[in-house]
Design a protein around this motif. Structure first.
Motif, PDB file in Angstrom:
ATOM      1  N   ARG A 150      25.104  -2.015  -7.048  1.00 59.87           N
ATOM      2  CA  ARG A 150      25.237  -1.580  -8.443  1.00 59.87           C
ATOM      3  C   ARG A 150      26.190  -0.403  -8.518  1.00 59.87           C
ATOM      4  NH1 ARG A 150      21.785   2.993  -9.101  1.00 59.87           N
ATOM      5  NH2 ARG A 150      20.434   3.167  -7.300  1.00 59.87           N
ATOM      6  N   GLN A 151      26.747  -0.223  -9.696  1.00 59.41           N
ATOM      7  CA  GLN A 151      27.587   0.946  -9.971  1.00 59.41           C
ATOM      8  C   GLN A 151      26.647   2.052 -10.446  1.00 59.41           C
ATOM      9  OE1 GLN A 151      31.019   0.473  -9.491  1.00 59.41           O
ATOM     10  NE2 GLN A 151      31.229   2.683  -9.640  1.00 59.41           N
ATOM     11  N   LEU A 153      25.557   0.514  -2.169  1.00 65.19           N
ATOM     12  CA  LEU A 153      25.847  -0.625  -1.304  1.00 65.19           C
ATOM     13  C   LEU A 153      24.582  -1.005  -0.563  1.00 65.19           C
ATOM     14  CD1 LEU A 153      29.131   0.759   0.312  1.00 65.19           C
ATOM     15  CD2 LEU A 153      28.954  -0.780  -1.654  1.00 65.19           C
ATOM     16  N   LYS A 154      24.283  -2.295  -0.485  1.00 66.42           N
ATOM     17  CA  LYS A 154      23.122  -2.730   0.297  1.00 66.42           C
ATOM     18  C   LYS A 154      23.608  -3.279   1.623  1.00 66.42           C
ATOM     19  CE  LYS A 154      22.836  -7.327  -1.708  1.00 66.42           C
ATOM     20  NZ  LYS A 154      22.006  -8.299  -2.360  1.00 66.42           N
ATOM     21  N   SER A 167      36.208   3.108 -10.039  1.00 65.49           N
ATOM     22  CA  SER A 167      35.124   2.134  -9.935  1.00 65.49           C
ATOM     23  C   SER A 167      35.567   0.913  -9.140  1.00 65.49           C
ATOM     24  CB  SER A 167      34.654   1.717 -11.334  1.00 65.49           C
ATOM     25  OG  SER A 167      35.701   1.068 -12.012  1.00 65.49           O
ATOM     26  N   THR A 168      34.578   0.191  -8.633  1.00 65.97           N
ATOM     27  CA  THR A 168      34.864  -0.988  -7.828  1.00 65.97           C
ATOM     28  C   THR A 168      35.374  -2.121  -8.707  1.00 65.97           C
ATOM     29  OG1 THR A 168      32.556  -1.634  -8.038  1.00 65.97           O
ATOM     30  CG2 THR A 168      33.165  -0.443  -6.064  1.00 65.97           C
ATOM     31  N   VAL A 216      23.355   2.466   1.158  1.00 66.86           N
ATOM     32  CA  VAL A 216      24.044   3.750   1.073  1.00 66.86           C
ATOM     33  C   VAL A 216      24.696   3.869  -0.303  1.00 66.86           C
ATOM     34  CG1 VAL A 216      26.130   2.792   2.119  1.00 66.86           C
ATOM     35  CG2 VAL A 216      25.725   5.227   2.282  1.00 66.86           C
ATOM     36  N   VAL A 217      24.778   5.091  -0.813  1.00 75.14           N
ATOM     37  CA  VAL A 217      25.527   5.361  -2.042  1.00 75.14           C
ATOM     38  C   VAL A 217      26.802   6.071  -1.625  1.00 75.14           C
ATOM     39  CG1 VAL A 217      25.582   6.596  -4.247  1.00 75.14           C
ATOM     40  CG2 VAL A 217      23.452   5.529  -3.464  1.00 75.14           C
ATOM     41  N   ILE A 218      27.936   5.548  -2.094  1.00 73.15           N
ATOM     42  CA  ILE A 218      29.219   6.148  -1.748  1.00 73.15           C
ATOM     43  C   ILE A 218      29.930   6.660  -2.988  1.00 73.15           C
ATOM     44  CG2 ILE A 218      29.564   4.807   0.356  1.00 73.15           C
ATOM     45  CD1 ILE A 218      31.629   3.156  -1.345  1.00 73.15           C
ATOM     46  N   ASP A 219      30.703   7.701  -2.790  1.00 71.20           N
ATOM     47  CA  ASP A 219      31.574   8.248  -3.825  1.00 71.20           C
ATOM     48  C   ASP A 219      32.978   7.883  -3.396  1.00 71.20           C
ATOM     49  OD1 ASP A 219      32.956   9.697  -5.699  1.00 71.20           O
ATOM     50  OD2 ASP A 219      31.820  11.543  -5.387  1.00 71.20           O
ATOM     51  N   ARG A 220      33.615   7.005  -4.170  1.00 67.30           N
ATOM     52  CA  ARG A 220      34.919   6.515  -3.742  1.00 67.30           C
ATOM     53  C   ARG A 220      36.010   6.671  -4.783  1.00 67.30           C
ATOM     54  NH1 ARG A 220      35.761   0.313  -3.249  1.00 67.30           N
ATOM     55  NH2 ARG A 220      37.838   1.178  -3.256  1.00 67.30           N
TER      56      ARG A 220
END
Length: 134
Positions: free
Chosen positions: A90-91, A99-100, A58-59, A51-55
């Motif tokens: 990855r960013q 996220l995997k 940056s992490t 999934v790709v998240i918008d949070r």
């Protein structure tokens, strides 16, 4: 690839086929948990593998190596919560990360893929309506 992809413009078909399996754009509420820390964010794209998240910010380096618990609240299904253990792959942008899935139940993966199918079907229906109106 499914037959319906053949009818899409090349750029859209490539975007949907990117990575492992079919991906679908979405906008659903998500929570990332690491111990007592919870980050509220939005899922913007998902697939069978992640999934790709918008949070927002940056992490951190710590999060990049940690396993995180992910809760996804699917649009139109308030009673359904998809749970998975994930790692940062990855960013994508300064505010988005991929996220995997490290661990996800078969039922939750199937629920996500049904959502991907709905999103793609809705997208294709809209494209057909736009094409018919032109």
């Amino acid at each position: 690839a499914p037959d319906f992809l053949d009818n899409l413009p090349t750029s859209q078909r490539q975007r949907l086929e990117r990575g492992i399996g079919l991906r679908a754009a979405t906008r659903c509420f998500a929570m990332l948990c690491e111990g007592p820390h919870v980050a509220r964010c939005h899922a913007v794209e998902f697939s069978p593998s992640g999934v790709v998240i918008d949070r927002g910010p940056s992490t951190s380096d710590h999060e990049r190596g940690a396993s995180l618990k992910l809760l996804l609240f699917l649009p139109g299904k308030p009673q359904v919560v998809v749970r998975a253990l994930v790692k940062v792959a990855r960013q994508v942008t300064p505010t988005r990360c991929a996220l995997k899935f490290v661990m996800i139940s078969d039922v939750d993966r199937l629920t996500l893929m049904e959502q991907v199918d709905r999103e793609c079907t809705d997208c294709l229906r809209l494209l057909s309506e736009i094409e018919g109106a032109a």
